[in-house]
Design a protein around this motif. Structure first.
Motif, PDB file in Angstrom:
ATOM      1  N   GLU A   1      55.614 -29.532  28.406  1.00 14.60           N
ATOM      2  CA  GLU A   1      56.300 -30.731  27.917  1.00 14.60           C
ATOM      3  C   GLU A   1      56.004 -31.974  28.749  1.00 14.60           C
ATOM      4  O   GLU A   1      55.960 -33.083  28.202  1.00 14.60           O
ATOM      5  CB  GLU A   1      57.808 -30.476  27.892  1.00 14.60           C
ATOM      6  CG  GLU A   1      58.234 -29.435  26.844  1.00 14.60           C
ATOM      7  CD  GLU A   1      59.740 -29.253  26.790  1.00 14.60           C
ATOM      8  OE1 GLU A   1      60.437 -29.774  27.698  1.00 14.60           O
ATOM      9  OE2 GLU A   1      60.230 -28.609  25.850  1.00 14.60           O
ATOM     10  N   ASP A   2      55.798 -31.808  30.044  1.00 10.91           N
ATOM     11  CA  ASP A   2      55.681 -32.975  30.930  1.00 10.91           C
ATOM     12  C   ASP A   2      54.283 -33.174  31.520  1.00 10.91           C
ATOM     13  O   ASP A   2      53.799 -34.307  31.627  1.00 10.91           O
ATOM     14  CB  ASP A   2      56.690 -32.864  32.081  1.00 10.91           C
ATOM     15  CG  ASP A   2      58.128 -32.750  31.586  1.00 10.91           C
ATOM     16  OD1 ASP A   2      58.440 -33.362  30.549  1.00 10.91           O
ATOM     17  OD2 ASP A   2      58.924 -32.043  32.228  1.00 10.91           O
ATOM     18  N   VAL A   3      53.647 -32.089  31.925  1.00  5.93           N
ATOM     19  CA  VAL A   3      52.351 -32.200  32.596  1.00  5.93           C
ATOM     20  C   VAL A   3      51.205 -32.276  31.590  1.00  5.93           C
ATOM     21  O   VAL A   3      50.256 -33.053  31.752  1.00  5.93           O
ATOM     22  CB  VAL A   3      52.132 -31.007  33.561  1.00  5.93           C
ATOM     23  CG1 VAL A   3      50.771 -31.111  34.244  1.00  5.93           C
ATOM     24  CG2 VAL A   3      53.249 -30.949  34.592  1.00  5.93           C
ATOM     25  N   LEU A   4      51.280 -31.475  30.539  1.00  7.87           N
ATOM     26  CA  LEU A   4      50.177 -31.363  29.589  1.00  7.87           C
ATOM     27  C   LEU A   4      49.869 -32.634  28.799  1.00  7.87           C
ATOM     28  O   LEU A   4      48.695 -32.979  28.624  1.00  7.87           O
ATOM     29  CB  LEU A   4      50.447 -30.205  28.627  1.00  7.87           C
ATOM     30  CG  LEU A   4      49.373 -29.926  27.570  1.00  7.87           C
ATOM     31  CD1 LEU A   4      48.045 -29.550  28.230  1.00  7.87           C
ATOM     32  CD2 LEU A   4      49.831 -28.828  26.611  1.00  7.87           C
ATOM     33  N   PRO A   5      50.879 -33.357  28.260  1.00 10.85           N
ATOM     34  CA  PRO A   5      50.561 -34.502  27.385  1.00 10.85           C
ATOM     35  C   PRO A   5      49.581 -35.512  27.973  1.00 10.85           C
ATOM     36  O   PRO A   5      48.596 -35.871  27.292  1.00 10.85           O
ATOM     37  CB  PRO A   5      51.940 -35.113  27.104  1.00 10.85           C
ATOM     38  CG  PRO A   5      52.870 -33.942  27.171  1.00 10.85           C
ATOM     39  CD  PRO A   5      52.336 -33.099  28.290  1.00 10.85           C
ATOM     40  N   PRO A   6      49.755 -35.983  29.208  1.00 16.51           N
ATOM     41  CA  PRO A   6      48.754 -36.925  29.723  1.00 16.51           C
ATOM     42  C   PRO A   6      47.383 -36.288  29.944  1.00 16.51           C
ATOM     43  O   PRO A   6      46.356 -36.964  29.857  1.00 16.51           O
ATOM     44  CB  PRO A   6      49.359 -37.413  31.049  1.00 16.51           C
ATOM     45  CG  PRO A   6      50.377 -36.390  31.419  1.00 16.51           C
ATOM     46  CD  PRO A   6      50.902 -35.847  30.135  1.00 16.51           C
ATOM     47  N   LEU A   7      47.363 -34.979  30.222  1.00 12.33           N
ATOM     48  CA  LEU A   7      46.086 -34.295  30.398  1.00 12.33           C
ATOM     49  C   LEU A   7      45.306 -34.205  29.090  1.00 12.33           C
ATOM     50  O   LEU A   7      44.074 -34.142  29.089  1.00 12.33           O
ATOM     51  CB  LEU A   7      46.310 -32.876  30.944  1.00 12.33           C
ATOM     52  CG  LEU A   7      46.959 -32.750  32.327  1.00 12.33           C
ATOM     53  CD1 LEU A   7      47.137 -31.280  32.689  1.00 12.33           C
ATOM     54  CD2 LEU A   7      46.136 -33.458  33.381  1.00 12.33           C
ATOM     55  N   LEU A   8      46.035 -34.200  27.976  1.00  9.25           N
ATOM     56  CA  LEU A   8      45.410 -34.061  26.664  1.00  9.25           C
ATOM     57  C   LEU A   8      44.821 -35.361  26.124  1.00  9.25           C
ATOM     58  O   LEU A   8      44.103 -35.323  25.125  1.00  9.25           O
ATOM     59  CB  LEU A   8      46.431 -33.524  25.653  1.00  9.25           C
ATOM     60  CG  LEU A   8      46.516 -32.006  25.487  1.00  9.25           C
ATOM     61  CD1 LEU A   8      47.668 -31.635  24.572  1.00  9.25           C
ATOM     62  CD2 LEU A   8      45.206 -31.441  24.967  1.00  9.25           C
TER      63      LEU A   8
ATOM     64  N   LYS B   1      55.314 -23.913  21.479  1.00 11.94           N
ATOM     65  CA  LYS B   1      55.253 -25.054  22.401  1.00 11.94           C
ATOM     66  C   LYS B   1      53.819 -25.589  22.526  1.00 11.94           C
ATOM     67  O   LYS B   1      53.602 -26.808  22.573  1.00 11.94           O
ATOM     68  CB  LYS B   1      55.779 -24.651  23.784  1.00 11.94           C
ATOM     69  CG  LYS B   1      57.250 -24.233  23.805  1.00 11.94           C
ATOM     70  CD  LYS B   1      58.177 -25.316  23.297  1.00 11.94           C
ATOM     71  CE  LYS B   1      58.248 -26.506  24.213  1.00 11.94           C
ATOM     72  NZ  LYS B   1      59.215 -27.518  23.740  1.00 11.94           N
ATOM     73  N   TRP B   2      52.836 -24.694  22.581  1.00 14.52           N
ATOM     74  CA  TRP B   2      51.447 -25.146  22.627  1.00 14.52           C
ATOM     75  C   TRP B   2      51.105 -25.951  21.382  1.00 14.52           C
ATOM     76  O   TRP B   2      50.499 -27.021  21.463  1.00 14.52           O
ATOM     77  CB  TRP B   2      50.496 -23.957  22.733  1.00 14.52           C
ATOM     78  CG  TRP B   2      50.420 -23.244  24.040  1.00 14.52           C
ATOM     79  CD1 TRP B   2      50.655 -21.914  24.270  1.00 14.52           C
ATOM     80  CD2 TRP B   2      50.068 -23.797  25.317  1.00 14.52           C
ATOM     81  NE1 TRP B   2      50.473 -21.607  25.597  1.00 14.52           N
ATOM     82  CE2 TRP B   2      50.105 -22.749  26.260  1.00 14.52           C
ATOM     83  CE3 TRP B   2      49.714 -25.071  25.749  1.00 14.52           C
ATOM     84  CZ2 TRP B   2      49.815 -22.936  27.613  1.00 14.52           C
ATOM     85  CZ3 TRP B   2      49.422 -25.267  27.093  1.00 14.52           C
ATOM     86  CH2 TRP B   2      49.475 -24.216  28.006  1.00 14.52           C
ATOM     87  N   THR B   3      51.498 -25.426  20.227  1.00 14.21           N
ATOM     88  CA  THR B   3      51.185 -26.099  18.960  1.00 14.21           C
ATOM     89  C   THR B   3      51.874 -27.450  18.875  1.00 14.21           C
ATOM     90  O   THR B   3      51.277 -28.453  18.449  1.00 14.21           O
ATOM     91  CB  THR B   3      51.599 -25.217  17.778  1.00 14.21           C
ATOM     92  OG1 THR B   3      50.922 -23.956  17.857  1.00 14.21           O
ATOM     93  CG2 THR B   3      51.262 -25.886  16.456  1.00 14.21           C
ATOM     94  N   ALA B   4      53.132 -27.497  19.295  1.00 20.60           N
ATOM     95  CA  ALA B   4      53.884 -28.750  19.268  1.00 20.60           C
ATOM     96  C   ALA B   4      53.257 -29.799  20.176  1.00 20.60           C
ATOM     97  O   ALA B   4      53.347 -31.003  19.912  1.00 20.60           O
ATOM     98  CB  ALA B   4      55.336 -28.500  19.666  1.00 20.60           C
ATOM     99  N   ALA B   5      52.606 -29.326  21.243  1.00 15.71           N
ATOM    100  CA  ALA B   5      51.969 -30.255  22.186  1.00 15.71           C
ATOM    101  C   ALA B   5      50.630 -30.772  21.679  1.00 15.71           C
ATOM    102  O   ALA B   5      50.042 -31.676  22.276  1.00 15.71           O
ATOM    103  CB  ALA B   5      51.784 -29.567  23.533  1.00 15.71           C
TER     104      ALA B   5
END
Length: 236
Positions: free
Chosen positions: A155-162, A203-207
């Motif tokens: 939820e917090d770390v992944l979005p900017p990495l994507l 959660k992966w899909t939602a991200a």
């Protein structure tokens, strides 16, 4: 060991380096080099070239270092923490194949005891990364992060990495075939041997991650990692 990789703490001067015990043993027993012979050497996070061996003091004198390390893979790897004895081999393979960013992640099917393993100490991980670099004749150390909580990472770390990357999560069910020969940067998430559970996949899909598979066969993590990497970014 296809490269004698020299760390900053081994430097005696700008061009003279002290060889450590592991390097000395490899040079003697495997490479069978003698005093005055030439070695292929590299500096950690630096260039590659030749050096001259001094077996009296177990030092190496650097010549010109002009060769750049191999090009890194344009990907970040998220890896559910595997069993400790598998982690060493996996980290070495990941490093040898050119991955420079690794996120070790907790998952519902990861045993809690794995996070207490001495394999996860900074010194141990550094050793595995060095061995991977030496195998591949690379010099650039990967960065390894450890995340003991799944949800905050997604939820917090992944979005900017994507941002500006293709997000892929390896999963054997309800997934499309893994793409081949990507021409863009990516993030790849590989789960534990038992796979991601339903909540984690949601959660992966939602991200924004896409689910991909390698066919009907279920592979061990240490096998799936090189297969996926070589499929996504084949050697050219």
């Amino acid at each position: 060991m296809n490269l004698i990789l020299l760390a900053p703490e081994q430097a005696l001067s700008e061009t003279l380096y002290q060889l450590n015990a592991r390097q000395q043993e490899h040079i003697t027993k495997v490479l069978k080099k003698k005093h005055g012979d030439t070695l292929r050497v590299g500096l950690v996070d630096g260039l590659i070239g030749d050096g001259v061996l001094d077996t009296e003091h177990w030092q190496v004198s650097l010549g010109q270092l002009t060769i750049a390390p191999p090009k890194a893979l344009p990907m970040a790897l998220v890896l559910a923490l595997p069993r400790p004895n598998m982690l060493k081999r996996t980290l070495m393979n990941i490093t040898a194949m050119g991955v420079k960013t690794v996120h070790l992640l907790n998952s519902a099917k990861v045993e809690k005891s794995y996070w207490q393993s001495p394999v996860l100490t900074e010194a141990s991980i550094h050793e595995y990364l060095i061995e991977g670099l030496e195998q591949a004749r690379d010099t650039v150390l990967p960065t390894v992060y450890q995340h003991t909580r799944f949800r905050p990472f997604v939820e917090d770390v992944l979005p900017p990495l994507l941002e500006n990357r293709l997000g892929l999560v390896a999963h054997p069910y309800q997934a499309q075939a893994c793409p081949v020969d990507l021409d863009q940067a990516s993030i790849l998430a590989i789960g534990p041997e038992g796979g991601w559970n339903e909540f984690e996949m949601e959660k992966w899909t939602a991200a924004g991650m896409q689910s991909v598979h390698l066919g009907d066969r279920i592979l061990k993590v240490e096998t799936a990692v090189p297969v996926l990497l070589s499929r996504l970014y084949p050697a050219k």
